[in-house]
Design a protein around this motif. Structure first.
Motif, PDB file in Angstrom:
ATOM      1  N   PRO A  54       0.854  -1.266  -0.023  1.00  0.00           N
ATOM      2  CA  PRO A  54      -0.048  -0.046  -0.123  1.00  0.00           C
ATOM      3  C   PRO A  54       0.835   1.313  -0.005  1.00  0.00           C
ATOM      4  CG  PRO A  54      -0.464  -1.211   2.125  1.00  0.00           C
ATOM      5  CD  PRO A  54       0.589  -2.082   1.223  1.00  0.00           C
ATOM      6  N   THR A  55       1.823   1.248   0.747  1.00  0.00           N
ATOM      7  CA  THR A  55       2.687   2.586   0.875  1.00  0.00           C
ATOM      8  C   THR A  55       3.369   2.866  -0.697  1.00  0.00           C
ATOM      9  OG1 THR A  55       3.073   1.835   3.110  1.00  0.00           O
ATOM     10  CG2 THR A  55       4.463   3.712   2.205  1.00  0.00           C
ATOM     11  N   HIS A 103       3.747   6.576   7.364  1.00  0.00           N
ATOM     12  CA  HIS A 103       2.509   6.291   7.734  1.00  0.00           C
ATOM     13  C   HIS A 103       2.255   6.205   8.989  1.00  0.00           C
ATOM     14  CE1 HIS A 103       3.681   2.333   8.208  1.00  0.00           C
ATOM     15  NE2 HIS A 103       3.044   1.718   7.386  1.00  0.00           N
ATOM     16  N   VAL A 113       1.632  -0.845   9.962  1.00  0.00           N
ATOM     17  CA  VAL A 113       0.275  -0.544  10.068  1.00  0.00           C
ATOM     18  C   VAL A 113      -0.462  -1.864  10.384  1.00  0.00           C
ATOM     19  CG1 VAL A 113      -1.863  -0.249   8.983  1.00  0.00           C
ATOM     20  CG2 VAL A 113       0.130   1.586   8.987  1.00  0.00           C
ATOM     21  N   SER A 114      -0.112  -3.033   9.407  1.00  0.00           N
ATOM     22  CA  SER A 114      -0.576  -4.382   9.755  1.00  0.00           C
ATOM     23  C   SER A 114      -0.399  -4.901  10.984  1.00  0.00           C
ATOM     24  CB  SER A 114      -0.128  -5.227   8.432  1.00  0.00           C
ATOM     25  OG  SER A 114       1.261  -5.127   8.426  1.00  0.00           O
ATOM     26  N   THR A 153       3.389  -5.619   3.088  1.00  0.00           N
ATOM     27  CA  THR A 153       2.346  -6.309   2.966  1.00  0.00           C
ATOM     28  C   THR A 153       1.882  -6.661   1.387  1.00  0.00           C
ATOM     29  OG1 THR A 153       0.854  -4.424   3.111  1.00  0.00           O
ATOM     30  CG2 THR A 153       0.885  -5.525   5.025  1.00  0.00           C
ATOM     31  N   GLN A 170      -4.248  -2.691   4.697  1.00  0.00           N
ATOM     32  CA  GLN A 170      -4.831  -1.602   4.107  1.00  0.00           C
ATOM     33  C   GLN A 170      -5.547  -1.778   2.919  1.00  0.00           C
ATOM     34  OE1 GLN A 170      -1.921   2.041   4.393  1.00  0.00           O
ATOM     35  NE2 GLN A 170      -0.604   0.428   5.287  1.00  0.00           N
TER      36      GLN A 170
HETATM   37  C1  MLT Z   1       2.036  -1.816   6.669  1.00  0.00           C
HETATM   38  O1  MLT Z   1       1.556  -2.834   7.020  1.00  0.00           O
HETATM   39  O2  MLT Z   1       2.685  -0.788   7.170  1.00  0.00           O
HETATM   40  C2  MLT Z   1       2.314  -1.616   5.182  1.00  0.00           C
HETATM   41  O3  MLT Z   1       0.789  -2.058   4.671  1.00  0.00           O
HETATM   42  C3  MLT Z   1       3.194  -1.955   4.678  1.00  0.00           C
HETATM   43  C4  MLT Z   1       3.281  -1.852   3.066  1.00  0.00           C
HETATM   44  O4  MLT Z   1       2.924  -0.699   2.854  1.00  0.00           O
HETATM   45  O5  MLT Z   1       3.824  -2.787   2.539  1.00  0.00           O
END
Ligand code: MLT
Length: 309
Positions: free
Chosen positions: A29-30, A80, A150-151, A174, A192
Motif C-alpha cells: 500500500p505505501t 504512515h 500498520v498491519s 504487505t 490497508q
Molecule cells: C504496513 O503494514 O505498514 C504496510 O501495509 C506496509 C506496506 O506498505 O507494505
C-alpha cells in the motif's frame, strides 16, 4: 543574504531528480499510493521522482535513513501511521522522532483496515472468525509488515480486543505478505484497503470486515466490523510525505502544492478511489494539518502500544 538566496532557491527547485524513500517492499500500500501521487507530482515539478524501497524493522530502517538525509528537498519519505506514530511507543530506542526530525509535507490518503484471510481459511464470516481464532490461537498465524507497521499494529489492536496472542509472521511489506496470503502460506492479515481491493475482487482471498464506520464504495459487499458483530475494532491508517527537518519553507510549499495538485487530478483521484483510499479534504492537506495528525496519532497510540521485546 538569506533573504536574497531564498527566492532564487524557490524558483530553481528542483533542478534534478528527487528520491522518494518508501519504507516497505514494492507492490504494497505505501508503495502503490506513493507511486500514484508522485507520478503526477513529478509532472508538476518538472523532474522525476525516483521511488527507493528501503525495507526492514517495520519501516523504521528507512525512516531513520530519511531523517538523516540532507534537508535539501531531494530526499523525501512516504511515511504512515506506523513509521510516524506507532513506532514511537513500540521502539523506545527509535533513532528518530517523527515530530522533531521531519517536516510534514502533505497527507496523501486515508486507508481503512480490513480483516483478510487466505481463501480456504475455515471461518465463513467475522463471527466464525472470532470464534475460530480464539479456539485455535496457538495454531493460527497473522502476517504483517514488521513490528510497528500498520498491519502489525492493527492486528495487535484486534488481538487485544479478542484477548489472544497468535504467532505473527513478518514480511518486508504487505505486498509480499499478500502474496503469501494468496498462496495460502499464512492464515490472516489486517491490511490497508489499497492492497486488498484487487485481491478481493479477483476472489483470491477472503475479506471478513472493514474496520470503519461505513462500508467502502470500492467494496460494497464487505460489511463493517459493527455490522459483522465486532464494533470495537475500528482502524484506519494514512500515508503522507515528509522531508528531513530543516528543509526550507519554499521547498515545502512547492512540494505541498504539487501534492495537492496531484490529489485534485481526475486520473489520480479515480485510481486512489478505485483502491478504496479516502482522499484528504482540502482542510487536511496542509503541512500544519499533517503535523497535528502526527501529534494526535502519537498521543493516541502511546498508551495503547507497549514496547516491542
Ligand atoms: C504496513 O503494514 O505498514 C504496510 O501495509 C506496509 C506496506 O506498505 O507494505
Amino acid at each position: 543574504l538569506c533573504t536574497l538566496i531564498a527566492p532564487v532557491e524557490a524558483q530553481t527547485y528542483p533542478t534534478r531528480s528527487i528520491t522518494m524513500i518508501v519504507p516497505f517492499a514494492a507492490g504494497g500500500p505505501t508503495d502503490v499510493i506513493s507511486r500514484i501521487v508522485t507520478g503526477h507530482m513529478a509532472q508538476t515539478l518538472g523532474q522525476s521522482i525516483i521511488i527507493e524501497n528501503v525495507v526492514g524493522a517495520g519501516g523504521t530502517t528507512a525512516t531513520t535513513r530519511a531523517a538523516r538525509a540532507a534537508n535539501d528537498g531531494y530526499t523525501l519519505i512516504t511515511g504512515h501511521m506506523g513509521t510516524h506514530a506507532a513506532s514511537v511507543p513500540l521502539y523506545p530506542k527509535l533513532a528518530y522522532h517523527p515530530e522533531k526530525d521531519f517536516e510534514p509535507i502533505a497527507l496523501l490518503a486515508g486507508t481503512p483496515i480490513l480483516i483478510l484471510a487466505r481463501k480456504d481459511f475455515p471461518p465463513k464470516d467475522l463471527k466464525e472468525f472470532v470464534a475460530y481464532v480464539k479456539a485455535n490461537a496457538e495454531k493460527v498465524n497473522a502476517a504483517h509488515a514488521g513490528v510497528g507497521s500498520v498491519s502489525h499494529v492493527s492486528c495487535e489492536l484486534l488481538h487485544s480486543i479478542l484477548d489472544i496472542k497468535p504467532v505473527g509472521v513478518p514480511f518486508n511489506g504487505t505486498g509480499p505478505a499478500m502474496n503469501a496470503l494468496v498462496a495460502g502460506q499464512v492464515d490472516y492479515m489486517c491490511d490497508q484497503i489499497v492492497n486488498a481491493v484487487p485481491q478481493i475482487n479477483a476472489g483470491t482471498i477472503k475479506a471478513y470486515a472493514i474496520a470503519t464506520a461505513e462500508r467502502n464504495p470500492s467494496l460494497p459487499n464487505v460489511p463493517t466490523t459493527a455490522e459483522a458483530g465486532l464494533p470495537a475494532f475500528q482502524a484506519q491508517a494514512w500515508n503522507a510525505i515528509f522531508a528531513p527537518k530543516g528543509t526550507s519553507p519554499a521547498i515545502i510549499a512547492s512540494l505541498n502544492a504539487a501534492a495537492i495538485k496531484a490529489l485534485d487530478d481526475e486520473t489520480v483521484k479515480k485510481r486512489l478511489l478505485e483502491l478504496g483510499s479516502v482522499i484528504p479534504a482540502p482542510k487536511d492537506r496542509t503541512p500544519e494539518a499533517l503535523a497535528a495528525l502526527v501529534k494526535g496519532e502519537i498521543a493516541k497510540w502511546s498508551p495503547v502500544l507497549k514496547p516491542a521485546t
